[in-house]
Design a protein around this motif. Structure first.
Motif, short mmCIF file in Angstrom:
data_model
loop_
_atom_site.label_atom_id
_atom_site.label_comp_id
_atom_site.label_asym_id
_atom_site.label_seq_id
_atom_site.Cartn_x
_atom_site.Cartn_y
_atom_site.Cartn_z
N MET A 13 47.92 45.88 49.68
CA MET A 13 47.30 44.57 49.74
C MET A 13 47.95 43.68 48.68
N PRO A 14 48.20 42.45 49.01
CA PRO A 14 48.87 41.58 48.07
C PRO A 14 47.99 41.03 46.95
N ILE A 15 46.71 41.40 46.91
CA ILE A 15 45.84 40.99 45.80
C ILE A 15 45.94 42.04 44.71
N VAL A 16 46.31 41.60 43.51
CA VAL A 16 46.46 42.50 42.37
C VAL A 16 45.33 42.22 41.40
N VAL A 17 44.70 43.28 40.91
CA VAL A 17 43.58 43.18 39.97
C VAL A 17 44.10 43.48 38.57
N ASP A 18 43.89 42.54 37.66
CA ASP A 18 44.39 42.66 36.29
C ASP A 18 43.27 42.92 35.28
N VAL A 19 42.28 43.70 35.67
CA VAL A 19 41.18 44.00 34.74
C VAL A 19 41.72 44.71 33.51
N ASP A 20 42.67 45.61 33.70
CA ASP A 20 43.22 46.36 32.57
C ASP A 20 43.89 45.44 31.55
N VAL A 21 44.52 44.37 32.02
CA VAL A 21 45.16 43.41 31.12
C VAL A 21 44.09 42.73 30.25
N PHE A 45 30.86 38.69 44.53
CA PHE A 45 30.93 37.56 43.61
C PHE A 45 30.05 37.79 42.39
N THR A 46 28.93 38.49 42.56
CA THR A 46 28.07 38.76 41.41
C THR A 46 28.79 39.67 40.41
N THR A 47 29.57 40.63 40.93
CA THR A 47 30.34 41.51 40.06
C THR A 47 31.46 40.73 39.39
N LEU A 48 32.15 39.89 40.14
CA LEU A 48 33.22 39.07 39.59
C LEU A 48 32.66 38.14 38.51
N ASP A 49 31.50 37.56 38.76
CA ASP A 49 30.83 36.70 37.78
C ASP A 49 30.53 37.47 36.50
N ALA A 50 29.98 38.69 36.65
CA ALA A 50 29.65 39.50 35.48
C ALA A 50 30.90 39.92 34.72
N LEU A 51 31.98 40.24 35.44
CA LEU A 51 33.24 40.58 34.78
C LEU A 51 33.76 39.39 33.97
N CYS A 52 33.75 38.21 34.59
CA CYS A 52 34.23 37.01 33.89
C CYS A 52 33.38 36.68 32.67
N GLU A 53 32.07 36.83 32.80
CA GLU A 53 31.19 36.56 31.67
C GLU A 53 31.43 37.56 30.55
N SER A 54 31.54 38.83 30.89
CA SER A 54 31.73 39.88 29.88
C SER A 54 33.08 39.79 29.19
N LEU A 55 34.11 39.41 29.95
CA LEU A 55 35.47 39.33 29.40
C LEU A 55 35.82 37.92 28.93
N GLU A 56 34.88 36.97 29.12
CA GLU A 56 35.10 35.58 28.74
C GLU A 56 36.42 35.07 29.32
N CYS A 57 36.51 35.13 30.65
CA CYS A 57 37.73 34.71 31.33
C CYS A 57 37.40 34.05 32.66
N GLN A 58 38.41 33.60 33.35
CA GLN A 58 38.28 32.98 34.66
C GLN A 58 38.65 34.01 35.74
N PRO A 59 38.16 33.84 36.98
CA PRO A 59 38.52 34.77 38.05
C PRO A 59 40.04 34.92 38.21
N GLY A 60 40.77 33.85 38.00
CA GLY A 60 42.23 33.89 38.11
C GLY A 60 42.89 34.74 37.03
N ASP A 61 42.16 35.04 35.96
CA ASP A 61 42.68 35.95 34.93
C ASP A 61 42.59 37.40 35.39
N LEU A 62 41.72 37.65 36.38
CA LEU A 62 41.49 39.01 36.86
C LEU A 62 42.17 39.30 38.19
N LEU A 63 42.36 38.27 39.01
CA LEU A 63 42.91 38.45 40.35
C LEU A 63 44.13 37.56 40.55
N ARG A 64 45.15 38.11 41.19
CA ARG A 64 46.32 37.29 41.55
C ARG A 64 46.90 37.79 42.87
N TRP A 65 47.61 36.92 43.52
CA TRP A 65 48.22 37.22 44.81
C TRP A 65 49.70 37.48 44.61
#
Length: 77
Positions: free
Chosen positions: A1-9, A45-65
């Motif tokens: 899949m062309p969506i890459v998850v950068d949670v580890d970053v 989206f609730t999980t993405l919201d919680a990830l962004c809140e916990s990591l103090e970042c934007q969804p684009g910091d976690l997901l890229r195409w």
């Protein structure tokens, strides 16, 4: 899949462990690992919201195409 998850970053940038993030987000470390390793088929989206809140970042910091990226279990054409 062309969506890459950068949670580890973001974990590295925030100096946070998978276990600590999973606890803050309210998911199991195993489910977070599935997302982190690019094996997830979807994310709520609730999980993405919680990830962004916990990591103090934007969804684009976690997901890229990434065009042309083929992940495990994907089919072409």
């Amino acid at each position: 899949m062309p969506i890459v998850v950068d949670v580890d970053v973001m974990l590295a940038k925030r100096k946070m462990t998978v276990g600590a993030l999973a606890e803050k987000v309210g998911i199991t470390p195993a489910n977070l690992a599935v997302l982190k390793n690019g094996r997830a088929k979807a994310v709520r989206f609730t999980t993405l919201d919680a990830l962004c809140e916990s990591l103090e970042c934007q969804p684009g910091d976690l997901l890229r195409w990434e065009p042309g990226e083929e992940g495990p279990g994907t089919e072409s054409g």
